[in-house]
Design a protein around this motif. Sequence first.
Motif, PDB file in Angstrom:
ATOM      1  N   PRO A 190      11.219  -6.194   5.220  1.00 50.07           N
ATOM      2  CA  PRO A 190      11.972  -5.363   6.169  1.00 50.07           C
ATOM      3  C   PRO A 190      12.116  -3.936   5.650  1.00 50.07           C
ATOM      4  CG  PRO A 190      13.025  -7.495   5.895  1.00 50.07           C
ATOM      5  CD  PRO A 190      11.934  -7.435   4.874  1.00 50.07           C
ATOM      6  N   SER A 191      11.982  -2.962   6.549  1.00 46.25           N
ATOM      7  CA  SER A 191      11.947  -1.555   6.142  1.00 46.25           C
ATOM      8  C   SER A 191      13.187  -1.137   5.360  1.00 46.25           C
ATOM      9  CB  SER A 191      11.772  -0.661   7.375  1.00 46.25           C
ATOM     10  OG  SER A 191      12.813  -0.891   8.316  1.00 46.25           O
ATOM     11  N   GLU A 192      14.374  -1.640   5.767  1.00 51.21           N
ATOM     12  CA  GLU A 192      15.594  -1.230   5.060  1.00 51.21           C
ATOM     13  C   GLU A 192      15.631  -1.781   3.636  1.00 51.21           C
ATOM     14  OE1 GLU A 192      16.613  -4.936   7.482  1.00 51.21           O
ATOM     15  OE2 GLU A 192      15.458  -3.087   7.734  1.00 51.21           O
ATOM     16  N   LEU A 193      15.126  -3.011   3.455  1.00 51.71           N
ATOM     17  CA  LEU A 193      15.069  -3.567   2.103  1.00 51.71           C
ATOM     18  C   LEU A 193      13.981  -2.888   1.283  1.00 51.71           C
ATOM     19  CD1 LEU A 193      15.569  -7.423   2.612  1.00 51.71           C
ATOM     20  CD2 LEU A 193      17.222  -5.710   1.864  1.00 51.71           C
ATOM     21  N   GLY A 194      12.854  -2.552   1.933  1.00 51.34           N
ATOM     22  CA  GLY A 194      11.797  -1.849   1.221  1.00 51.34           C
ATOM     23  C   GLY A 194      12.246  -0.486   0.732  1.00 51.34           C
ATOM     24  N   SER A 195      12.967   0.267   1.572  1.00 54.06           N
ATOM     25  CA  SER A 195      13.473   1.585   1.171  1.00 54.06           C
ATOM     26  C   SER A 195      14.479   1.456   0.042  1.00 54.06           C
ATOM     27  CB  SER A 195      14.109   2.285   2.374  1.00 54.06           C
ATOM     28  OG  SER A 195      13.156   2.504   3.394  1.00 54.06           O
ATOM     29  N   ARG A 196      15.331   0.460   0.120  1.00 60.96           N
ATOM     30  CA  ARG A 196      16.320   0.254  -0.937  1.00 60.96           C
ATOM     31  C   ARG A 196      15.642  -0.116  -2.249  1.00 60.96           C
ATOM     32  NH1 ARG A 196      21.514  -3.871  -0.261  1.00 60.96           N
ATOM     33  NH2 ARG A 196      22.608  -3.282  -2.197  1.00 60.96           N
ATOM     34  N   PHE A 197      14.594  -0.932  -2.156  1.00 61.84           N
ATOM     35  CA  PHE A 197      13.872  -1.368  -3.350  1.00 61.84           C
ATOM     36  C   PHE A 197      13.122  -0.202  -3.993  1.00 61.84           C
ATOM     37  CE2 PHE A 197       9.965  -3.062  -5.267  1.00 61.84           C
ATOM     38  CZ  PHE A 197      10.488  -3.989  -6.170  1.00 61.84           C
ATOM     39  N   LEU A 198      12.468   0.627  -3.169  1.00 67.69           N
ATOM     40  CA  LEU A 198      11.670   1.735  -3.691  1.00 67.69           C
ATOM     41  C   LEU A 198      12.513   2.956  -4.030  1.00 67.69           C
ATOM     42  CD1 LEU A 198       8.588   1.567  -1.273  1.00 67.69           C
ATOM     43  CD2 LEU A 198       8.747   0.719  -3.625  1.00 67.69           C
ATOM     44  N   GLN A 199      13.775   2.956  -3.636  1.00 67.94           N
ATOM     45  CA  GLN A 199      14.698   4.059  -3.931  1.00 67.94           C
ATOM     46  C   GLN A 199      14.138   5.394  -3.434  1.00 67.94           C
ATOM     47  OE1 GLN A 199      15.254   3.603  -8.178  1.00 67.94           O
ATOM     48  NE2 GLN A 199      16.975   2.201  -7.891  1.00 67.94           N
ATOM     49  N   GLY A 200      13.645   5.381  -2.195  1.00 69.29           N
ATOM     50  CA  GLY A 200      13.173   6.602  -1.567  1.00 69.29           C
ATOM     51  C   GLY A 200      11.721   6.937  -1.841  1.00 69.29           C
ATOM     52  N   THR A 220       0.837  -1.191   0.000  1.00 66.15           N
ATOM     53  CA  THR A 220       0.000   0.000   0.000  1.00 66.15           C
ATOM     54  C   THR A 220       0.872   1.241   0.000  1.00 66.15           C
ATOM     55  OG1 THR A 220      -0.114   0.040   2.419  1.00 66.15           O
ATOM     56  CG2 THR A 220      -1.842  -1.169   1.257  1.00 66.15           C
ATOM     57  N   SER A 221       0.327   2.338  -0.504  1.00 65.37           N
ATOM     58  CA  SER A 221       1.057   3.604  -0.560  1.00 65.37           C
ATOM     59  C   SER A 221       1.421   4.064   0.843  1.00 65.37           C
ATOM     60  CB  SER A 221       0.201   4.667  -1.250  1.00 65.37           C
ATOM     61  OG  SER A 221       0.881   5.902  -1.285  1.00 65.37           O
ATOM     62  N   GLY A 222       2.696   4.355   1.049  1.00 69.33           N
ATOM     63  CA  GLY A 222       3.175   4.801   2.344  1.00 69.33           C
ATOM     64  C   GLY A 222       3.283   3.703   3.371  1.00 69.33           C
ATOM     65  N   GLY A 223       2.954   2.471   2.993  1.00 66.27           N
ATOM     66  CA  GLY A 223       3.014   1.354   3.927  1.00 66.27           C
ATOM     67  C   GLY A 223       3.979   0.288   3.466  1.00 66.27           C
ATOM     68  N   MET A 257      16.409  -6.659  -6.481  1.00 60.40           N
ATOM     69  CA  MET A 257      15.266  -7.488  -6.131  1.00 60.40           C
ATOM     70  C   MET A 257      15.284  -7.813  -4.646  1.00 60.40           C
ATOM     71  SD  MET A 257      15.172 -10.137  -9.363  1.00 60.40           S
ATOM     72  CE  MET A 257      16.829 -10.753  -9.032  1.00 60.40           C
ATOM     73  N   VAL A 258      14.099  -7.872  -4.058  1.00 61.14           N
ATOM     74  CA  VAL A 258      13.937  -8.319  -2.678  1.00 61.14           C
ATOM     75  C   VAL A 258      13.420  -9.746  -2.720  1.00 61.14           C
ATOM     76  CG1 VAL A 258      12.708  -7.978  -0.508  1.00 61.14           C
ATOM     77  CG2 VAL A 258      13.496  -5.999  -1.811  1.00 61.14           C
ATOM     78  N   ILE A 259      14.129 -10.656  -2.067  1.00 63.95           N
ATOM     79  CA  ILE A 259      13.799 -12.071  -2.150  1.00 63.95           C
ATOM     80  C   ILE A 259      13.562 -12.635  -0.755  1.00 63.95           C
ATOM     81  CG2 ILE A 259      14.619 -14.348  -2.897  1.00 63.95           C
ATOM     82  CD1 ILE A 259      16.374 -12.902  -4.954  1.00 63.95           C
ATOM     83  N   TRP A 260      12.471 -13.358  -0.614  1.00 63.84           N
ATOM     84  CA  TRP A 260      12.163 -14.084   0.627  1.00 63.84           C
ATOM     85  C   TRP A 260      12.175 -15.562   0.283  1.00 63.84           C
ATOM     86  CZ3 TRP A 260       7.018 -15.402   3.317  1.00 63.84           C
ATOM     87  CH2 TRP A 260       7.221 -15.620   4.696  1.00 63.84           C
ATOM     88  N   ARG A 261      13.104 -16.312   0.864  1.00 66.08           N
ATOM     89  CA  ARG A 261      13.219 -17.710   0.478  1.00 66.08           C
ATOM     90  C   ARG A 261      13.623 -18.577   1.659  1.00 66.08           C
ATOM     91  NH1 ARG A 261      18.583 -16.606  -2.868  1.00 66.08           N
ATOM     92  NH2 ARG A 261      20.157 -17.206  -1.340  1.00 66.08           N
TER      93      ARG A 261
END
Length: 370
Positions: free
Chosen positions: A285-295, A262-265, A321-325
Motif C-alpha cells: 500500500p502506498s501509505e505504508l511504502g512511503s512510511r517505509f522509504l521515509q520519503g 523498482t525505483s519510483g514504483g 517493517m512492512v508486514i503482509w500476513r
Amino acid sequence: MSMWSNLPFDLLANIFSFLSPDSLARARSACRNWNACALNYPLGPRYAAQSHPPWFLALPIRNHRPCCYAQNPAMAMGKDNWHEISLEFLSVPVRPVAPVESLLLLRVTNSITLQLAICNPFTRQFRYLPRLNISRTNPAVGITVMDSNSFRIYVAGGMSEAGQGGAFYEPTTELYDSKLDTWKIVGSVPVEFAVRLTVWTPNESVYTKGVLYWITSARAYSVIGFELCTNAWFELGVPMADRLEFATLVRRNEVVTLVGGTSGGNACIWELNEGSIWCLLDTVPSELGSRFLQGKTNWGSTKCVGNDNAICLYRDLGSGMVIWREDGDEGRWEWFWAEGCHYIKGKQVQNNPIRGILIHPSLASSFIFD
C-alpha cells in the motif's frame, strides 16, 4: 491451582502444547511441577502454523555484543514487543543461513570454507554439523524439511581447490541428511549455474513440490531451480528483471513467491503459477511504502524475509517493517506496520544492519542435539 498441580503430566503437557513460547515460558516459571512437565514431556507446539504468526528474529551483521533481537508479533502494537536474546553460548562468530522449523541453520564466519552449525537461540542449544566431503567457499545452500524430526541440506557450487590446478567452481551438489548425520555427493551442476550460484546468489532458498529455488542477480534477476528427484537444473525469468532494485524469493502457501521493487514504483508480490507463469498478487500500500522509504523512492536497501504465514520487508534494526500476513480465520492476507527496535525495557538499543529470520520459537528439545 491444586487441581492443575495434580493433573497427570501427559495431560498437562498436551495443554502446554497449545501455548505460544512466551506463554509457555511463563507457565514453566509458575511452579516446579509445571517446569518439570514442560521439560520432560516436550510435545511439539501446535500453535506454529495455525494460531500464531511467526516471530521476527533480527541478527545484527556487525555487533560487538553476542546477541540478537526478537519481535513477538502478538504484542506488535505494544511497547514491549522486542526482546534481547543473548548468544553468548555460541563459541564462534556465525551468520544465519535459514530457519529449520524452530531452529537456526548458521554459517561459521571464521572459516573460509563452508562450515555449518545449528542452534536453538531460545534454549541455548548448539552443535556443529559434520564437514562437507568437498571444501567449498561460498556455495548456495538449500533446505528441505521432511517432518519435525528430519531435514535435509543441499549445497551446490562454490569455489573449490583443484590441487595443482588452482581454485575452480565446484560443479557438484552435496546432501546432508539429518537422520544419517552425514554428507554425500548426489549430482552435478552445470558450470554456468555453479558460477552464478557462487557469485550472484544469496543463501536464501525456497523449497516446494520437490524443487529448490534460488534467485540470482547476475546481469538481471532470474531464478535457478533444482529438481531433487531428477537432479535436473533449469532457469526461470522474473517480472521486470532488469528494473528491480531488490528481489527476494519466499514461499507463501507452499507456492514460490517473488517480492521486488523498482525505483519510483511500488514493491510488488508475484506468485509462480502452473506453466512457470508469474501472476501479480498484490503491491505494498502506498501509505505504508512511503512510511517505509521515509520519503525516498529507492528500494535498493530493502531486505525481505517470508514463510507460509507472513512476508516482512525491513532494512535495519531501528527501521519500521512492512508486514503482509495471514490474519483471521478466513485466511485473508492483510498489511501491517511494525515499529523497529529502539528500546528494550527502557534502554536504548544501538541501530545496526541486520539479517532477519521468521521463526516459530520452541522451548522443546530437538532430536538434532541428542
